[in-house]
Design a protein around this motif. Structure first.
Motif, mmCIF file in Angstrom:
data_model
loop_
_atom_site.group_PDB
_atom_site.id
_atom_site.type_symbol
_atom_site.label_atom_id
_atom_site.label_comp_id
_atom_site.label_asym_id
_atom_site.label_seq_id
_atom_site.Cartn_x
_atom_site.Cartn_y
_atom_site.Cartn_z
ATOM 1 N N GLY A 25 30.568 57.520 62.769
ATOM 2 C CA GLY A 25 31.709 57.347 63.564
ATOM 3 C C GLY A 25 31.465 55.774 62.883
ATOM 4 O O GLY A 25 30.848 55.966 62.792
ATOM 5 N N ASP A 26 32.324 54.968 62.692
ATOM 6 C CA ASP A 26 32.188 53.880 62.435
ATOM 7 C C ASP A 26 31.825 52.807 63.484
ATOM 8 O O ASP A 26 31.857 51.574 63.732
ATOM 9 N N ASP A 27 31.686 53.540 64.613
ATOM 10 C CA ASP A 27 31.398 52.673 65.800
ATOM 11 C C ASP A 27 30.112 52.207 65.686
ATOM 12 O O ASP A 27 29.266 51.013 66.660
ATOM 13 N N SER A 28 29.308 53.239 64.971
ATOM 14 C CA SER A 28 27.218 52.823 64.554
ATOM 15 C C SER A 28 27.660 52.312 63.216
ATOM 16 O O SER A 28 28.485 51.802 62.152
ATOM 17 N N LEU A 29 26.352 51.113 63.168
ATOM 18 C CA LEU A 29 25.861 50.763 61.720
ATOM 19 C C LEU A 29 26.264 51.196 60.737
ATOM 20 O O LEU A 29 26.490 51.732 59.492
ATOM 21 N N LEU A 30 25.354 52.822 61.183
ATOM 22 C CA LEU A 30 25.089 53.903 60.355
ATOM 23 C C LEU A 30 26.177 54.466 59.726
ATOM 24 O O LEU A 30 26.072 54.968 58.242
ATOM 25 N N GLY A 31 27.345 55.143 60.609
ATOM 26 C CA GLY A 31 28.734 55.547 59.836
ATOM 27 C C GLY A 31 29.095 54.944 59.373
ATOM 28 O O GLY A 31 29.287 55.145 57.770
ATOM 29 N N LYS A 32 29.106 53.343 59.736
ATOM 30 C CA LYS A 32 30.014 52.348 58.350
ATOM 31 C C LYS A 32 28.965 51.957 57.329
ATOM 32 O O LYS A 32 29.767 52.851 55.805
ATOM 33 N N MET A 33 27.774 52.232 56.803
ATOM 34 C CA MET A 33 27.038 52.604 55.788
ATOM 35 C C MET A 33 26.958 53.495 54.799
ATOM 36 O O MET A 33 27.068 53.831 54.026
ATOM 37 N N LEU A 34 27.278 54.892 55.951
ATOM 38 C CA LEU A 34 27.617 56.249 54.455
ATOM 39 C C LEU A 34 28.431 56.259 54.291
ATOM 40 O O LEU A 34 28.993 56.415 53.067
ATOM 41 N N ARG A 35 29.462 55.566 55.018
ATOM 42 C CA ARG A 35 30.814 56.083 54.860
ATOM 43 C C ARG A 35 31.318 54.781 53.570
ATOM 44 O O ARG A 35 31.620 55.043 52.600
ATOM 45 N N LEU A 36 30.947 53.490 53.427
ATOM 46 C CA LEU A 36 31.012 52.960 52.187
ATOM 47 C C LEU A 36 30.158 53.300 51.312
ATOM 48 O O LEU A 36 30.843 53.172 49.816
ATOM 49 N N CYS A 37 28.756 54.083 51.585
ATOM 50 C CA CYS A 37 28.445 54.761 50.257
ATOM 51 C C CYS A 37 28.510 55.452 49.924
ATOM 52 O O CYS A 37 28.759 55.998 48.544
ATOM 53 N N GLY A 38 28.981 56.928 51.009
ATOM 54 C CA GLY A 38 29.917 57.696 49.818
ATOM 55 C C GLY A 38 31.009 57.258 48.839
ATOM 56 O O GLY A 38 31.468 57.954 48.550
ATOM 57 N N GLU A 39 31.647 56.351 49.601
ATOM 58 C CA GLU A 39 33.013 56.074 49.197
ATOM 59 C C GLU A 39 32.720 55.789 47.382
ATOM 60 O O GLU A 39 33.412 55.791 46.101
ATOM 61 N N VAL A 40 30.815 54.688 47.367
ATOM 62 C CA VAL A 40 30.899 54.603 46.327
ATOM 63 C C VAL A 40 30.551 55.294 44.743
ATOM 64 O O VAL A 40 30.817 56.250 44.138
ATOM 65 N N GLU A 41 29.311 56.208 46.390
ATOM 66 C CA GLU A 41 28.393 57.037 45.530
ATOM 67 C C GLU A 41 30.098 58.084 44.809
ATOM 68 O O GLU A 41 29.864 58.839 43.314
ATOM 69 N N ASP A 42 31.422 58.631 44.939
ATOM 70 C CA ASP A 42 32.028 59.256 44.437
ATOM 71 C C ASP A 42 32.524 58.198 43.368
ATOM 72 O O ASP A 42 33.013 59.163 41.924
ATOM 73 N N LYS A 43 33.167 57.592 43.535
ATOM 74 C CA LYS A 43 33.225 56.578 42.434
ATOM 75 C C LYS A 43 32.463 56.152 41.039
ATOM 76 O O LYS A 43 32.766 56.849 39.500
ATOM 77 N N LEU A 44 31.389 56.443 41.069
ATOM 78 C CA LEU A 44 30.441 56.846 40.170
ATOM 79 C C LEU A 44 30.103 57.926 39.619
ATOM 80 O O LEU A 44 30.269 57.971 38.195
ATOM 81 N N ALA A 45 30.569 59.539 40.880
ATOM 82 C CA ALA A 45 30.240 60.773 39.994
ATOM 83 C C ALA A 45 32.130 60.921 38.625
ATOM 84 O O ALA A 45 31.380 61.131 37.949
ATOM 85 N N GLN A 46 32.770 59.721 39.004
ATOM 86 C CA GLN A 46 34.213 60.020 38.438
ATOM 87 C C GLN A 46 33.216 59.127 37.132
ATOM 88 O O GLN A 46 34.073 59.541 35.871
ATOM 89 N N GLU A 47 32.977 58.412 37.430
ATOM 90 C CA GLU A 47 32.846 57.714 35.939
ATOM 91 C C GLU A 47 31.622 58.506 35.295
ATOM 92 O O GLU A 47 31.708 58.376 33.611
#
Length: 547
Positions: free
Chosen positions: A56-78
């Motif tokens: 969940g976004d209530d935890s710092l780890l949850g926020k970090m995982l979400r941001l990193c997951g989004e950027v890794e998906d974009k890197l995969a498309q590139e």
């Protein structure tokens, strides 16, 4: 020359094609969607997003995982786009060169060799036919058979000529197209550069967001971190562990015998330090063991990367402690205090004020200014270079005691004015207010010592170790160390009675011959040798309102 290079170019192209194909992470020859499903980066991005949903976004780890997951998906498309470009612009042309164009030229060369053999065979048959003629002259053979052989020979020669021309044209084309073949590798580098530029842009765009999330997160450890960093992150003036420990000790530890000297339970200390690192403290739990609170405060001060009294001013502190004359020594200490950075000054002022208040109960807690300086001084100031521990105990630490003790004795002179110890009004960060704090069960600091002992007997565990060794070490004769005599300090009672009494705790104004800068009153000379100091009645102090 071209024929010799053909085989070499074929080998190099084939090898390069094979290695480049091995570099592709996606499945070759399929569309982008199917390739994406097999890509490791895509799998990683999915894993990160699933983890973010779990935490969940209530935890710092949850926020970090979400941001990193989004950027890794974009890197995969590139990456998919990059691989498709490499496959189309480099891998496929290299395959055509190594497996089609060069082999065709080589086949053409073999075909020419066959045609030459056929032509030679036709010529041989025609020549043999001419030799077998019965004519004696060298005239051309005549007849239908001879004509047929001659036509066959001429046709074979014609085919050889055509094939040789075609082979020459193909070889010349191969030489002329070498620039195009070399361009395949330029394309590879250009596509790679573009891919890395886009990937870098994605990473640079996400990094500020990640850092902002971390900076905005309040629960950051404080032990072992620079004081300025902790204060900046938490938006405080007094370090959280310092304020929390001091405020709790004011409620439950001021009359505790051997405070800061008696060692707490190691497990309790470890637990309290971890709780302070999370900015949450259960006050009721630790009110029964003030030694654990004092131990946590000492640990925080000792684990600072730079001592609270700073490395920069270390030599100045030591030099001030070596001054023989009391007035000048106090003036030098006051000058050093004024040079402290604001954050350090605020925290040392807060701490010294508390220690001075603690020594007001020295009849019960046995912690005189000298004793407090002995056990706490080495946690406030130490040399920057690591040295021999024995040498440090016998020299440096003894000088530090001579610095801290007068600061405690004359706290109201070094740091004039009253101080509010409970600055934030709670022992947790603004995000973690402890709603369970209840001090009604805690004895008042003004409670009689015997009554307090009776109150604490049923709820306080026995301490497990003491620091008597340190005290005995400093009190040994023959050490050549000047320790201020505190016998003249009045044994003051509760704070209410102290305010009503005369301001006898303040040092007198400085003599006129002392330097005027900085302007500050200086206590009268106090003999710090073995002889007793004068009693408080021998000093003439100005009223508190006129200081």
């Amino acid at each position: 020359q071209v024929e010799k290079r053909l085989e070499l170019v074929k080998q190099v192209s084939h090898s390069t094609h094979k290695k480049l194909t091995a570099c592709l992470q996606g499945q070759q020859g399929v569309d982008a969607d199917k390739r994406s499903k097999k890509l490791p980066l895509t799998t990683l991005a999915q894993c990160l997003m699933e983890g973010s949903a779990v935490l969940g976004d209530d935890s710092l780890l949850g926020k970090m995982l979400r941001l990193c997951g989004e950027v890794e998906d974009k890197l995969a498309q590139e990456l998919i786009h990059f691989e498709l470009q490499v496959e189309k612009g480099v891998i496929e042309p290299l395959f055509v060169l190594a497996e089609v164009e060069i082999p065709n030229i080589q086949k053409q060369r073999k075909h020419l060799a066959k045609l030459v053999l056929d032509m030679d065979s036709s010529r041989t048959r025609w020549q043999q036919s001419a030799k077998s003629s019965s004519l004696a002259s060298n005239l051309q053979p005549s007849g239908a058979k001879a004509d047929a052989l001659r036509e066959e020979m001429e046709e074979a020669a014609n085919r050889v000529e055509i094939c040789r021309d075609q082979l020459s044209a193909d070889m010349y084309n191969f030489v002329a197209k070498e620039v195009d073949y070399a361009n395949y590798f330029q394309t590879l580098i250009e596509v790679q550069a573009e891919y890395h530029r886009k990937s870098l842009a994605l990473l640079q765009n996400i990094l500020p967001q990640i850092k902002a999330q971390q900076e905005a997160w309040m629960e950051k450890p404080s032990f072992g971190k620079p004081l300025e960093e902790h204060l900046a992150v938490s938006g405080r003036e007094i370090a959280f562990p310092v304020e929390a420990c001091v405020t709790m000790l004011l409620e439950c530890g001021m009359q505790e015998e051997g405070l800061f000297r008696v060692a707490p339970s190691a497990s309790k200390l470890k637990k309290l330090k971890a709780a302070l690192d999370c900015c949450v403290v259960d006050v009721q739990e630790y009110s029964a063991d003030p030694h654990a609170i004092a131990g946590a405060l000492k640990s925080y001060l000792r684990e600072l990367p730079e001592p609270l009294m700073t490395f920069e001013l270390y030599e100045e502190w030591i030099q001030a402690s070596n001054i023989q004359e009391q007035e000048k020594r106090l003036q030098a200490l006051w000058n050093a205090c004024e040079k402290l950075p604001k954050a350090n000054y605020n925290n040392i002022r807060y701490l010294i004020k508390f220690l001075a208040k603690l020594t007001e109960y020295q009849d019960m807690n046995k912690m005189t200014p000298s004793n407090v300086a002995i056990v706490l001084g080495p946690n406030l100031l130490w040399p920057q270079a690591d040295g021999n521990m024995t040498e440090m105990m016998t020299t440096v630490s003894l000088q530090i005691v001579g610095i801290i003790e007068p600061l405690i004795q004359h706290a109201d002179w070094f740091f004039p004015g009253d101080i509010e110890f409970n600055v934030t009004g709670n022992y947790g960060s603004p995000m973690h207010v402890n709603h369970n704090a209840n001090y009604s069960s805690m004895p008042s600091p003004d409670m009689d010592h015997a009554d307090r002992r009776q109150h604490d007997q049923a709820r306080r565990p026995l301490s497990v170790a003491t620091d008597n060794m340190m005290l005995e070490f400093y009190k040994k004769d023959g050490m050549g160390v000047r320790v201020m005599d505190t016998s003249w300090v009045a044994r003051r009672g509760p704070s209410g009675a102290r305010k009503a009494s005369s301001p006898a705790a303040q040092p007198p104004a400085p003599p006129t011959e002392l330097p005027t800068t900085p302007h500050s009153p200086i206590p009268e000379s106090v003999d710090i040798s073995a002889t007793p100091s004068p009693t408080p009645t021998s000093f003439a102090f100005p009223p508190a309102t006129e200081r």
